[in-house]
Design a protein around this motif. Structure first.
Motif, short mmCIF file in Angstrom:
data_model
loop_
_atom_site.label_atom_id
_atom_site.label_comp_id
_atom_site.label_asym_id
_atom_site.label_seq_id
_atom_site.Cartn_x
_atom_site.Cartn_y
_atom_site.Cartn_z
N GLY A 70 0.86 -1.21 0.00
CA GLY A 70 -0.06 0.09 -0.01
C GLY A 70 0.83 1.33 0.04
O GLY A 70 2.02 1.10 0.30
N GLY A 71 0.03 2.39 -0.39
CA GLY A 71 0.92 3.52 -0.39
C GLY A 71 1.45 4.07 -1.69
O GLY A 71 2.30 5.12 -1.79
N ILE A 72 0.79 3.40 -2.72
CA ILE A 72 1.30 3.93 -4.07
C ILE A 72 -0.04 4.12 -5.03
O ILE A 72 -1.19 3.89 -4.43
CB ILE A 72 2.05 2.78 -5.03
N SER A 73 0.18 4.67 -6.19
CA SER A 73 -0.85 5.05 -6.92
C SER A 73 -1.37 3.86 -7.84
O SER A 73 -0.34 2.89 -8.19
CB SER A 73 -0.70 6.27 -7.94
N TYR A 74 -2.66 3.79 -8.59
CA TYR A 74 -2.66 2.86 -9.72
C TYR A 74 -3.73 3.47 -10.33
O TYR A 74 -4.57 4.00 -10.19
CB TYR A 74 -3.58 1.60 -8.87
N GLN A 83 -9.27 8.29 -17.70
CA GLN A 83 -8.24 7.79 -16.52
C GLN A 83 -8.73 7.62 -15.14
O GLN A 83 -9.41 8.38 -14.65
CB GLN A 83 -6.82 8.82 -16.36
N MET A 84 -8.69 6.51 -14.46
CA MET A 84 -9.05 6.28 -13.14
C MET A 84 -7.87 6.42 -12.14
O MET A 84 -6.93 5.78 -12.47
CB MET A 84 -9.86 4.97 -12.97
N PHE A 85 -8.02 7.03 -11.15
CA PHE A 85 -6.95 7.14 -10.07
C PHE A 85 -7.44 6.39 -8.96
O PHE A 85 -8.39 6.60 -8.17
CB PHE A 85 -6.65 8.65 -9.74
N ASN A 86 -6.58 5.41 -8.24
CA ASN A 86 -6.85 4.75 -7.17
C ASN A 86 -5.75 4.73 -6.30
O ASN A 86 -4.49 4.80 -6.64
CB ASN A 86 -6.90 3.12 -7.58
N VAL A 87 -5.92 4.43 -5.08
CA VAL A 87 -4.63 4.32 -3.95
C VAL A 87 -5.00 2.77 -3.76
O VAL A 87 -5.57 2.25 -3.27
CB VAL A 87 -5.46 5.29 -2.69
N VAL A 88 -3.70 2.30 -3.69
CA VAL A 88 -3.18 1.03 -3.53
C VAL A 88 -3.29 0.85 -1.87
O VAL A 88 -2.36 1.82 -1.32
CB VAL A 88 -2.09 0.32 -4.04
N THR A 89 -3.85 -0.06 -1.31
CA THR A 89 -3.71 -0.08 0.06
C THR A 89 -3.32 -1.50 0.45
O THR A 89 -3.25 -2.50 -0.42
CB THR A 89 -5.01 0.28 0.65
N SER A 90 -3.27 -1.91 1.71
CA SER A 90 -2.83 -3.32 2.38
C SER A 90 -1.53 -3.57 2.24
O SER A 90 -0.99 -2.85 1.58
CB SER A 90 -3.87 -4.14 1.92
N GLU A 92 1.84 -6.07 0.40
CA GLU A 92 2.12 -6.78 -0.77
C GLU A 92 1.55 -7.95 -0.79
O GLU A 92 1.42 -8.93 -0.05
CB GLU A 92 3.55 -6.99 -0.81
N GLY A 93 0.91 -8.30 -2.21
CA GLY A 93 0.13 -9.61 -2.24
C GLY A 93 -1.20 -9.78 -2.12
O GLY A 93 -1.98 -10.45 -2.50
N GLN A 94 -1.79 -8.44 -1.33
CA GLN A 94 -3.28 -8.26 -1.39
C GLN A 94 -3.93 -7.10 -2.11
O GLN A 94 -3.33 -5.83 -1.87
CB GLN A 94 -3.31 -8.04 0.14
N PRO A 95 -4.38 -7.56 -3.27
CA PRO A 95 -4.83 -6.25 -4.24
C PRO A 95 -5.98 -5.36 -3.65
O PRO A 95 -6.75 -5.46 -4.42
CB PRO A 95 -4.85 -7.06 -5.37
N HIS A 96 -5.82 -4.63 -2.80
CA HIS A 96 -6.73 -3.89 -2.37
C HIS A 96 -6.43 -2.26 -2.85
O HIS A 96 -5.38 -2.10 -2.93
CB HIS A 96 -6.70 -3.71 -0.87
N ALA A 97 -7.66 -1.79 -3.12
CA ALA A 97 -7.47 -0.31 -3.67
C ALA A 97 -8.84 0.49 -3.52
O ALA A 97 -9.89 0.02 -3.10
CB ALA A 97 -7.40 -0.44 -5.09
N VAL A 98 -8.39 1.75 -3.32
CA VAL A 98 -9.39 2.65 -3.23
C VAL A 98 -9.69 3.70 -4.23
O VAL A 98 -8.66 4.42 -4.47
CB VAL A 98 -9.55 3.59 -1.74
N LEU A 99 -10.82 3.76 -5.00
CA LEU A 99 -11.05 4.63 -6.20
C LEU A 99 -11.50 5.85 -5.69
O LEU A 99 -12.27 5.98 -4.94
CB LEU A 99 -11.94 4.12 -7.11
#
Length: 200
Positions: A70-74, A83-90, A92-99
């Motif tokens: 977590g802590g990077i952009s997607y 273009q969709m901006f998401n925040v990656v969370t959790s 490594e190995g857990q593909p969680h994101a917040v749009l």
DNA sequence: GAGATGATTAGCT
DNA sequence: GCTAATCATCTCC
């Protein structure tokens, strides 16, 4: 004050989505700083979420960004134009994101108006995920950037919304996700004009 | 290497 | 409200 990486790395994506409301999102693109505070988010809950790109553990060149810590952009392209901006969370190995679906513009409004090809500040300037990204100058070049860096980052200025100012409803545009389309994973500030409809 | 398809928006009715 | 726009990505041959 930039949010510490620890804000993003815990595993409850729903509380991260809730806590991102009121935080300030900034970008520095072509030496122009633009930003505003977040008023609408959606959580995407990893491999068990049919609405997520990573449903079932799908791992492709595009989705691998979500599997990072977590802590990077997607950022990705949808419908060929948005273009969709998401925040990656959790972790490594857990593909969680917040749009990030909507912000209230506060810095660099002139620049945002230009990017949106508008002359007057209207609520639709940053209402909806595609519009937010366009106003902030976000493109896929910014994919997988650290949110603690100098190109795109999130700050806590002390602004926070009480639970009774926040509404939680099912997500938008994910009807294909069957029963997961009904999950209450969309968080927004009640009645805020920048929130995409419905906003009450 | 080709064909289907969207985490949407804008503009017209 | 309804519908067209539009292309990177994924999937299958």
């Amino acid at each position: 004050m930039k949010l510490p990486i620890a804000f993003y790395t815990h595993s409850d994506v729903l509380s991260t989505a809730r806590n991102l409301l009121g935080k300030y999102l900034f970008t520095n693109i072509d030496d122009m700083v633009t930003g505003g505070y977040i008023v609408e988010t959606e959580a995407y809950n990893g491999i068990v979420d049919k609405a997520s790109h990573a449903y079932g553990g799908k791992l492709t060149p595009r989705t691998q960004t979500m599997y990072q810590a977590g802590g990077i952009s997607y950022v990705y392209l949808c419908y060929g134009i948005h273009q969709m901006f998401n925040v990656v969370t959790s972790v490594e190995g857990q593909p969680h994101a917040v749009l990030i679906r909507a912000i209230v513009p506060t810095y660099g409004i002139e620049e945002m108006l230009m990017r949106r090809n508008m002359s007057l500040l209207k609520p639709n300037i940053t209402s909806g995920p595609g519009s937010v990204a366009r106003a902030l100058g976000i493109s896929r070049k910014i994919n997988a950037f650290s949110l603690n860096g100098d190109t795109v980052w999130i700050e806590d200025t002390g602004l926070a919304f009480a639970d009774d100012e926040i509404k939680i409803l099912p997500r938008i545009g994910v009807a294909y996700a069957a029963e997961d389309a009904l999950l209450p994973y969309r968080f927004f500030v009640k009645g805020n004009v920048y929130v995409s409809k419905p906003n009450k």
